[in-house]
Design an enzyme around this catalytic site. Structure first.
Site, PDB file in Angstrom:
ATOM      1  CG  HIS A 110      -7.697  -0.204  -1.957  1.00 36.35           C
ATOM      2  ND1 HIS A 110      -8.511  -1.421  -2.044  1.00 36.35           N
ATOM      3  CD2 HIS A 110      -7.338  -0.269  -3.327  1.00 36.35           C
ATOM      4  CE1 HIS A 110      -8.293  -2.189  -3.196  1.00 36.35           C
ATOM      5  NE2 HIS A 110      -7.560  -1.445  -3.913  1.00 36.35           N
ATOM      6  CG  ASP A 116      -2.070  -0.957   0.938  1.00 43.19           C
ATOM      7  OD1 ASP A 116      -2.021  -1.496  -0.100  1.00 43.19           O
ATOM      8  OD2 ASP A 116      -2.593  -1.326   2.066  1.00 43.19           O
ATOM      9  CG  ASP A 154      -5.544  -8.331   1.288  1.00 45.15           C
ATOM     10  OD1 ASP A 154      -4.522  -7.946   2.065  1.00 45.15           O
ATOM     11  OD2 ASP A 154      -5.853  -7.263   0.430  1.00 45.15           O
TER      12      ASP A 154
END
Length: 313
Positions: free
Chosen positions: A150, A137, A238
């Site tokens: 995101h 990220d 996840d």
């Protein structure tokens, strides 16, 4: 192990719903807060003797489903959601409560983590952020292949992104690389990988976990915590292997199994420093009989002190 001993905030726990998928490519995470409530999250935490304050859901802009503009999709909407979440999270921290953000997609960490960092600055407390995720990220507008925000919260929290997101907490950057430990990473874009290396982020990817084991990984990630350190856990569902957690929009094979995930949570609980939590990217539309939400609640119970430990202390 006493559940009460794991929580810094004597006033209990606050649940903050943030039902949005405005930062994601796949819709459905907006239903995550409801799925966690249906799975019995509040009741599970209350069993540890903690008052649970369910603040309900924040209400922000809808997902406009528009393409990226200058490398960002839905920038205005993401900024609005995170500004609201920042204020809600900061308010609960100032009340002495432990906030749990029920996401929603992982762009929401810009609001929650910036609030935690601001609170720690106000209190003069050290901060450690554990980023449990399949992805780093750390994308930016220049690096992202999609524009989905995101995939950018870590970069924005470290000061690399649009001002409307990097300045949420009143200080840029909200986080410094030394405060971050990323765990379970196994899907990183090439430009993103170089950026993470340049910043010097400590990353415990799945190869490290495979080679060294979860116990050693967590010992490393938790090393140096002081008695007054605030520990924030940002749990992207996840992070888990999709065989046990199918209800996410960005599944990546080869994540931690059930026992590895439980050990991770139990070792965090053992520190007694848990101060705030995000649970994000749960997508009930892709789940099987709510099993991913139920697993998330199971893991959160372990964060609050539930243990299978049978040995003498």
């Amino acid at each position: 192990m006493s559940g009460n001993a794991q929580v810094q905030g004597p006033q209990g726990v606050s649940l903050i719903g943030a039902p949005t998928d405005v930062g994601a490519s796949c819709i459905g995470a907006r239903m995550g807060p409801s799925a966690l409530r249906v799975a019995g999250l509040a009741q599970a935490i209350a069993r540890f003797g903690l008052p649970v304050h369910d603040l309900g859901d924040l209400h922000g802009p809808d997902n406009p489903a528009q393409p990226a503009i200058d490398g960002h999709r839905h920038l205005a909407e993401v900024a609005r959601w995170n500004a609201m979440l920042h204020e809600a999270t900061l308010g609960e921290l100032r009340r002495g409560r432990l906030p749990i953000v029920l996401g929603g997609d992982h762009c929401l960490a810009m609001g929650s983590v910036s609030a935690v960092a601001r609170h720690c600055r106000e209190q003069g407390k050290p901060l450690r952020v554990l980023w449990l995720d399949a992805h780093a990220d750390f994308n930016t507008a220049a690096l992202t292949p999609s524009g989905n925000l995101h995939g950018m919260p870590m970069a924005c929290l470290c000061g690399h992104g649009p001002e409307v997101l990097t300045q949420l907490g009143g200080q840029v950057p909200a986080l410094h690389p030394g405060q971050i430990r990323q765990i379970g990473i196994r899907s990183v874009d090439e430009g993103e990988k170089r950026f993470v290396h340049t910043l010097g982020i400590e990353v415990y990817d799945m190869r490290f976990i495979d080679e060294m084991g979860m116990r050693h990984t967590m010992q490393q990630a938790l090393e140096g915590l002081g008695a007054d350190t605030h520990l924030h856990v940002s749990l992207d569902v996840d992070f888990l292997d999709p065989d046990i957690a199918p209800g996410v929009g960005t599944t990546v094979r080869g994540g931690p199994n059930y026992r590895e995930a439980q050990l991770c949570m139990e070792m965090i609980a053992d520190t007694g420093r848990l101060g705030s939590l995000d649970v994000v990217e749960l997508n009930p539309a892709l789940d099987v009989r709510n099993q991913t939400a139920e697993l998330a609640v199971d893991l959160i119970e372990s964060l609050f002190g539930k243990s299978t430990l049978m040995r003498r202390g």
